[in-house]
Design an enzyme around this catalytic site. Sequence first.
Site, PDB file in Angstrom:
ATOM      1  N   ASP A  97       0.834  -1.204   0.000  1.00 21.89           N
ATOM      2  CA  ASP A  97       0.000   0.000   0.000  1.00 21.89           C
ATOM      3  C   ASP A  97       0.870   1.256   0.000  1.00 21.89           C
ATOM      4  O   ASP A  97       0.529   2.265  -0.634  1.00 21.89           O
ATOM      5  CB  ASP A  97      -0.908   0.021   1.241  1.00 21.89           C
ATOM      6  N   TYR A 147       2.082   1.953  -3.497  1.00 23.47           N
ATOM      7  CA  TYR A 147       0.958   2.433  -4.314  1.00 23.47           C
ATOM      8  C   TYR A 147       0.669   3.906  -3.986  1.00 23.47           C
ATOM      9  O   TYR A 147       0.538   4.744  -4.890  1.00 23.47           O
ATOM     10  CB  TYR A 147      -0.279   1.572  -4.049  1.00 23.47           C
ATOM     11  N   LYS A 172     -27.473 -13.017  -8.969  1.00 15.10           N
ATOM     12  CA  LYS A 172     -28.168 -11.754  -9.211  1.00 15.10           C
ATOM     13  C   LYS A 172     -27.771 -10.790  -8.089  1.00 15.10           C
ATOM     14  O   LYS A 172     -28.256 -10.893  -6.965  1.00 15.10           O
ATOM     15  CB  LYS A 172     -29.679 -11.966  -9.231  1.00 15.10           C
ATOM     16  N   GLU A 210     -23.706  -3.977 -12.072  1.00 13.39           N
ATOM     17  CA  GLU A 210     -24.476  -3.717 -10.857  1.00 13.39           C
ATOM     18  C   GLU A 210     -23.542  -3.119  -9.810  1.00 13.39           C
ATOM     19  O   GLU A 210     -22.592  -3.770  -9.364  1.00 13.39           O
ATOM     20  CB  GLU A 210     -25.087  -5.018 -10.342  1.00 13.39           C
ATOM     21  N   LYS A 232     -29.890 -17.509 -18.228  1.00 15.83           N
ATOM     22  CA  LYS A 232     -30.049 -16.958 -19.575  1.00 15.83           C
ATOM     23  C   LYS A 232     -29.658 -18.001 -20.622  1.00 15.83           C
ATOM     24  O   LYS A 232     -28.701 -18.767 -20.414  1.00 15.83           O
ATOM     25  CB  LYS A 232     -29.129 -15.747 -19.778  1.00 15.83           C
TER      26      LYS A 232
END
Length: 655
Positions: free
Chosen positions: A33, A36, A110, A165, A280
């Site tokens: 970190d 970064y 979902k 989402e 789907k």
Amino acid sequence: MNNDIKSMMAYLAEKIEYHARKYYVDDAPEISDFEYDEMFYKLKALEEQYPEFASDNSPTKRVGGAVLDKFEKVTHTVRMGSLRDVFNFEELTDFIDKTPADDGYSVECKIDGLSVSLVYDNGEFVIGSTRGDGITGENVTENLKTIPSIPLHIPYKGHLEVRGEVFMPRSNFEELNAKRESEGAQLFANPRNAAAGSLRQLDSKITAERKLDIFVFNIQQCDKVFASHTESLEFVKEQGFKVVPDLAKLFTSEEIIAKINDIGAKRSSLPFDIDGVVIKVDSLAKREEYGDTGSVPKWAVAYKFPPEEKETVLSDICVNVGRTGVITPYAVLEPVRLAGTSVSRATLHNYDFISERDIRIGDTVIVRKAGDIIPEIVRVNKDKRPDGAAEYRMPETCPSCGEKVYREEGEAAFYCTNSACPAQLIRNLSHFVSRDAMNIDGFGEAQVNLMVESGLLSSAADIYYLEKEKVAQLERMGEKSADNLMKSIEASKTRGLDKLLYAFGIHQIGEKASKVLATQFKDIERFFDITEEELCAVNDIGAVSAKNIINFFSHPQTRILVDRLKSAGVVCEYETDIKDDRFEGKTFVLTGTLPTMKRDEASKLIESFGGKTSSSVSKKTDYVLAGEEAGSKLVKAQQLGVKIISEEEFWEMIK
């Protein structure tokens, strides 16, 4: 020199984006970190020194900073539709039987969040928008840039639009609510509610602080051609997006049901909320063949999980005094983890609810979240009832003011009728100033609390006697805010009798009833000597509502309130500005999603032409104004032969 600086900034931006992806998307960080942060702040310093070289899609934008006046509307070039829900395996099997797919079905979680569109051109993130009504959404690009898992640059240089989402991880949600609780702010109901509120902040810095995340689950548009949905998501993954997790390609009902059960079993242990599983047809060619019904595709369904249920102990029953004086019981529970959050309270609705289920203090109860939001008690495990547990009785006096409570015959609720009851004060005032009542802009619940605590408000009439100097001295107010508030208070004086009646918060008298009453009786003074018979003769006013009105206006405090409002210049009469009464005597019912108007906008337009709206279809209905995804009201209108009109036909009627 300038080229060297520009190259350095581009190099740092690329490295930061790479390591952000490794950390937030791949979950495989390669640097610390500290390293970064060092790169991040070096780039930020260079951008401040050389703003002409700063990119609009710089990773430093993830901390937010853009403050908007409002969100611009965005028209989706590809409709962001919804799916048909199925609630059991019989309905699911029926869907599979009707859509045979040799190439299999994609099965995926979902995610319970907020649907958004992300558009990229030439590898750059150019615009992000909410789903809205599926056709028109809101431009939330600056807020979406603050989400670390959304790439600001992608390798693909063609046109790409993906749908995802946005959600708030459970740990972040709990951290946010704990912070809000310590600050005395209203808590978010669930992670979805928190994500939606966070993404629609006008200040993107606030969005950045909320630590949102996203899963992408579909390609809306792309110059590249794909054979299947799963293939397209592989491409999306290669571009640096987090794709919807636990994706599987399956072929039979048995495999799909087993997968759903597997996802359901680990639902509570996931770090994010899901409310079902999406199934789907995988082949994109097959999807074209199956088409849609106009509102939902025939090639996909969403299997919705039943509400999760848990057992815990009810340690006490307490009551709240609501804005209209209703005394509502609630259960205090031993904390239990339910649908992603820790639950320690549950609604008990009313005394009848407690009696019918024989709920007692000390009982072991089964709880669930209605609609995955509101905790409620489903039943009692009487095998675990402790000895001596007594039947519950509602209090005989108001726990806030000590006045006697009453229960109208035939009603479930108990009431405190004292309009000066302290427990009702803040709720009453918050309602009085709300948008649909007196609409005093800049006067939210926080300001109401502040002024009550400071002794400036003890009734709604006090609002019109506030002094700007005293308001300006309050915490978080100041001269400008006080000035704006005083102007808004002044403007509210002319809202009219209908808004004033609604602002009073009389039990069971909503906006529509207030408008009907104001139209009928014109002057507030009529209500001080009105009879129950006169009120019941008015459309939409029943015996219970009539008693509530008479009860309210019979209190001495109401007389004092109205006199003070009048003295302050508040208009207490009804003045109509209807000049065209073409819809007089006509009743409209609105159903479904209209293409360009919200239903409340259409209702106000109908009323402006002298018509009225109703919530149910009957033989007396003149028109049903139907939009997309109209349901049972449309069916009933067809059965009764009621005229059904589209928004376009409605506009023709009022041209």
